[in-house]
Structure formats: structure tokens, C-alpha cells
Enzyme design. Structure first.
Site, short mmCIF file in Angstrom:
data_model
loop_
_atom_site.label_atom_id
_atom_site.label_comp_id
_atom_site.label_asym_id
_atom_site.label_seq_id
_atom_site.Cartn_x
_atom_site.Cartn_y
_atom_site.Cartn_z
N CYS A 290 1.55 28.31 13.02
CA CYS A 290 1.48 28.65 11.47
C CYS A 290 2.19 27.20 10.81
O CYS A 290 2.11 26.15 11.37
CB CYS A 290 2.09 29.91 11.27
SG CYS A 290 3.88 29.80 11.55
N ASN B 288 6.55 27.64 11.69
CA ASN B 288 6.93 28.29 13.08
C ASN B 288 8.22 28.99 12.80
O ASN B 288 9.01 28.90 13.83
CB ASN B 288 7.19 26.94 13.94
CG ASN B 288 7.18 27.40 15.55
OD1 ASN B 288 7.77 26.80 16.42
ND2 ASN B 288 6.60 28.38 15.88
N CYS C 47 7.76 32.24 11.25
CA CYS C 47 7.46 33.66 10.83
C CYS C 47 6.30 34.14 11.81
O CYS C 47 6.25 34.79 12.75
CB CYS C 47 6.97 33.85 9.29
SG CYS C 47 8.44 33.48 8.48
N ARG C 48 5.12 33.67 11.33
CA ARG C 48 3.89 34.24 11.98
C ARG C 48 3.64 33.61 13.41
O ARG C 48 3.19 34.45 14.21
CB ARG C 48 2.60 33.88 11.16
CG ARG C 48 2.59 34.71 9.75
CD ARG C 48 1.38 34.01 8.73
NE ARG C 48 2.08 32.66 8.27
CZ ARG C 48 1.16 31.91 7.50
NH1 ARG C 48 0.12 32.42 7.00
NH2 ARG C 48 1.49 30.56 7.08
N SER C 49 3.83 32.47 13.64
CA SER C 49 3.43 32.02 15.32
C SER C 49 4.51 32.38 16.19
O SER C 49 3.81 32.83 16.98
CB SER C 49 3.25 30.54 15.06
OG SER C 49 4.36 29.84 14.52
N ASP D 257 1.02 34.70 4.88
CA ASP D 257 2.21 34.40 5.14
C ASP D 257 3.24 35.17 4.62
O ASP D 257 3.44 35.28 3.27
CB ASP D 257 2.63 32.85 4.82
CG ASP D 257 4.08 32.33 5.02
OD1 ASP D 257 4.82 32.85 5.53
OD2 ASP D 257 3.95 31.09 4.73
#
Length: 163
Positions: A9, A12, A14-16, A127
Site C-alpha cells: 500500500c 505500510n 494500514c492496508r498492507s 485507504d
């Protein structure tokens, strides 16, 4: 031979890391623990060395996933050792394909939600960073939904290697 997957993401945090944690758990549940290596990184280095966003950690832990993580930036040299690079949105997909040293390595980059047959045309995982906790919950739902299809694809690749 280990099959290597890296989720990417922006920062690095939140999402990933959420996708990394979920997919690592799914691979372990499927008995692929020693056969699949799971990692994550960001397209930018803004948060290098930081832990995952506290909201990410909280949502992961509440749903039974691990939350330990240290952010880092994706390096183009990693393409050579990775089998699959999973982008969390179309901006990441484009950035990663531009970073890829060869066309073959650019083809390793896929969108996470492309593995979710119910995703429809919107394949981005939004995000959640600038929003509230519900955005992190929604992110987790999307990641979990796509992880089932991704796991099936990885298992198929592993079976093809064994044949």
C-alpha cells in the site's frame, strides 16, 4: 520451494500490514505455513521503522489476527525474489509496475480485490488512514473476502510447481 507474496500500500501502516496478517493466518490455516512466505511494504517511505497504525492493530487483534509490524518501503530489487506482488489499489498497481525492472516482473503485480469475485468493478481497497475506525473494519472485510480467492490461486501455483 517457498512461494513469496508481498502486499503493498502507500505507507505500510494500514492496508498492507492488515493484508499481510490476514493472509499469513489463512496460509497457516490451510497448512501452507512452510510453503508460503508473506510480507508487506509501502510504495513510499514516510513511515519506515514505525509500527502499524494503532487502529489497524486494534482491528486485527479484535478479529484474532496478529498485529506486530514494522513499516518499510518496497524496493525494486525485491521483484526478483517475489512470486506475487499484491497492490491494494490501482495507484499502487501503476507505481509498482513502473518500478518493475522487466515486463515479466511487472506481470507479478496484481490487485488484491481481483481475487474477490464479489468485488465488481471497484477493485480498490480504500485507504482508511484519514477516516474513522469503521474504515479499518471495512478494509478488513475486503481483505478477508479477497484472501479466500488469493489463497486458492497460490495453492494452484504451488500444485503446479509440484507437478
Amino acid at each position: 520451494m517457498t512461494y513469496r507474496v508481498c502486499f503493498v500500500c502507500t505507507g505500510n501502516i494500514c492496508r498492507s500490514p492488515m493484508a499481510e496478517s490476514v493472509f499469513r493466518a489463512r496460509a497457516a490455516e490451510a497448512g501452507l505455513d512452510g510453503l508460503v512466505a508473506v510480507d508487506s511494504a509501502g510504495t513510499d517511505g514516510w513511515h519506515e521503522g514505525e509500527h502499524a497504525d494503532p487502529r489497524t492493530v486494534s482491528v486485527l487483534e479484535e478479529h484474532g489476527y496478529g498485529g506486530a509490524h514494522v513499516a518499510r518501503r518496497f524496493e525494486p530489487s525485491w521483484f526478483a525474489r517475489l512470486d506475487l506482488v499484491i497492490a491494494l489499489d490501482t495507484g499502487h498497481l501503476r507505481a509498482l509496475r513502473r518500478l518493475a525492472p522487466t515486463g515479466e516482473e511487472a506481470r507479478k503485480v496484481r490487485l488484491l480485490r481481483s481475487y474477490d469475485p464479489t468485488a465488481g468493478d471497484d477493485l480498490d481497497v480504500p485507504d482508511p488512514y484519514y477516516g474513522h475506525r469503521d474504515g479499518f473494519e471495512r478494509c478488513l472485510e475486503m481483505v478477508e473476502a479477497a484472501s479466500t480467492g488469493l489463497l486458492a490461486a497460490v495453492r494452484e501455483e504451488l500444485e503446479g510447481r509440484a507437478a
